[in-house]
Motif scaffolding. Structure first.
Motif, short mmCIF file in Angstrom:
data_model
loop_
_atom_site.label_atom_id
_atom_site.label_comp_id
_atom_site.label_asym_id
_atom_site.label_seq_id
_atom_site.Cartn_x
_atom_site.Cartn_y
_atom_site.Cartn_z
N ASP A 63 12.27 4.94 -22.06
CA ASP A 63 13.53 5.46 -21.75
C ASP A 63 13.23 6.36 -20.17
N SER A 64 12.21 6.99 -20.00
CA SER A 64 11.65 7.72 -18.82
C SER A 64 11.63 6.96 -17.73
N ILE A 65 10.78 5.86 -17.92
CA ILE A 65 10.52 4.50 -16.83
C ILE A 65 11.80 4.25 -16.46
N LEU A 66 12.51 3.76 -17.55
CA LEU A 66 13.59 2.80 -17.06
C LEU A 66 14.92 3.72 -16.61
N ALA A 67 15.02 4.94 -16.62
CA ALA A 67 15.89 6.05 -16.11
C ALA A 67 15.32 6.11 -14.64
N SER A 68 13.95 6.20 -14.38
CA SER A 68 13.40 6.52 -13.09
C SER A 68 13.61 5.20 -12.41
N ILE A 69 13.46 4.03 -12.78
CA ILE A 69 13.85 2.69 -11.93
C ILE A 69 15.13 2.83 -11.72
N SER A 70 16.00 3.10 -12.64
CA SER A 70 17.49 2.83 -12.15
C SER A 70 18.15 3.94 -11.31
N GLU A 71 17.22 5.23 -11.13
CA GLU A 71 17.51 6.34 -10.21
C GLU A 71 16.68 5.93 -8.96
N ASN A 72 15.84 4.85 -8.84
CA ASN A 72 14.93 4.52 -7.63
C ASN A 72 14.12 5.84 -7.42
N ASN A 73 13.53 6.43 -8.40
CA ASN A 73 12.64 7.63 -8.34
C ASN A 73 11.58 7.72 -9.39
N LEU A 74 10.77 6.66 -9.32
CA LEU A 74 9.71 6.49 -10.17
C LEU A 74 8.38 7.30 -9.46
N GLN A 75 7.66 8.26 -10.42
CA GLN A 75 6.69 9.03 -9.86
C GLN A 75 5.59 8.25 -10.41
N ALA A 76 4.45 8.08 -9.32
CA ALA A 76 3.13 7.44 -9.52
C ALA A 76 2.13 8.24 -9.15
N SER A 77 1.11 8.14 -9.74
CA SER A 77 -0.28 8.93 -9.51
C SER A 77 -1.23 7.96 -10.07
N THR A 78 -2.43 7.92 -8.89
CA THR A 78 -3.56 6.94 -9.34
C THR A 78 -4.76 7.25 -8.26
N ILE A 79 -5.81 6.60 -8.50
CA ILE A 79 -6.99 6.89 -7.93
C ILE A 79 -7.31 5.30 -7.38
N LEU A 80 -7.11 5.37 -5.92
CA LEU A 80 -7.42 3.76 -5.31
C LEU A 80 -8.99 4.27 -4.70
N TYR A 81 -9.48 3.09 -4.80
CA TYR A 81 -10.73 2.88 -4.33
C TYR A 81 -10.74 1.77 -3.06
N LEU A 82 -10.80 2.43 -1.88
CA LEU A 82 -10.49 1.61 -0.84
C LEU A 82 -11.55 1.35 0.16
N ASN A 83 -12.14 0.11 0.46
CA ASN A 83 -12.95 -0.03 1.35
C ASN A 83 -12.64 -0.22 2.74
N VAL A 84 -13.20 0.54 3.71
CA VAL A 84 -12.88 0.33 5.24
C VAL A 84 -13.99 -0.26 5.81
N SER A 85 -13.72 -1.57 6.50
CA SER A 85 -15.03 -2.27 7.25
C SER A 85 -14.68 -1.91 8.79
N MET A 86 -15.18 -1.06 9.30
CA MET A 86 -15.07 -1.04 10.90
C MET A 86 -15.72 -2.24 11.71
N PRO A 87 -14.98 -2.27 12.84
CA PRO A 87 -15.73 -3.56 13.69
C PRO A 87 -17.00 -2.90 14.06
#
Length: 192
Positions: A63-87
């Motif tokens: 219900d929490s996720i569905l309500a947030s999707i219908s209100e277009n206000n879904l809260q997300a948190s995560t840890i991303l591991y992003l590799n940056v390769s410089m020239p």
């Protein structure tokens, strides 16, 4: 005489700093970005990394996720591991991103987007990025892309390799001595 010499030194260091920052901004714009890993993905505080099908969610979580999707206000948190390769990887560079716009494309069509408003430090190599953002459905002419969301959910439920169907793009804003500068185009983040 001493005062004018001090002013000259300050001006020279400001110009030098500005040139270095402009060079760094150009390098980060030209860099290759690849997403190495996603950990601890939570939607509305619900750990979705352990969920495999809809029955894994409690009624309250659903219900929490569905309500947030219908209100277009879904809260997300995560840890991303992003590799940056410089020239030029031998040159030490670091960039503070003050805002990061992102969008997720499904089969080439913008489906989800958001803005990360917390400062993010990037450097050449692997970067661990704790992320908090509001996830919104992309809109065109005021109409939400429910079709894209449906495709995304179908792809996730099939548990197949999503790299052919999903594209993550980022658009950073960097603080400079002359003010905030937003990269003019989205940068595509590739899979490893």
């Amino acid at each position: 005489m001493k005062r004018s010499m001090a002013i000259m030194l300050v001006l020279i260091s400001l110009i030098s700093f500005s040139c270095k920052q402009a060079s760094d901004l150009k390098a980060f714009t030209e860099a290759k970005y690849s997403l190495q890993e996603v950990q601890d993905l939570k939607l509305n505080g619900i750990d979705v990394m352990q969920k495999r099908n809809p029955t894994d969610f409690t009624t309250r979580e659903g219900d929490s996720i569905l309500a947030s999707i219908s209100e277009n206000n879904l809260q997300a948190s995560t840890i991303l591991y992003l590799n940056v390769s410089m020239p030029d990887p031998e040159v030490s560079r670091q960039m503070t991103i003050t805002q990061l716009k992102w969008q997720l494309l499904v089969d080439g069509k913008q489906t989800l987007d958001g803005v990360i408003a917390l400062p993010i430090e990037l450097q050449n190599g692997l970067n661990e990025l704790p992320i908090k953002t509001v996830v919104k459905m992309a809109e065109q002419e005021g109409v939400r892309n429910y079709e894209g969301l449906s495709k995304l959910m179908t792809l996730l439920s099939l548990k197949k390799d999503l790299r052919q169907n999903l594209t993550l793009q980022i658009k950073p804003t960097v603080e400079t001595p002359v003010g905030a500068v937003e990269v003019p185009q989205y940068i595509t983040v590739t899979e490893p």
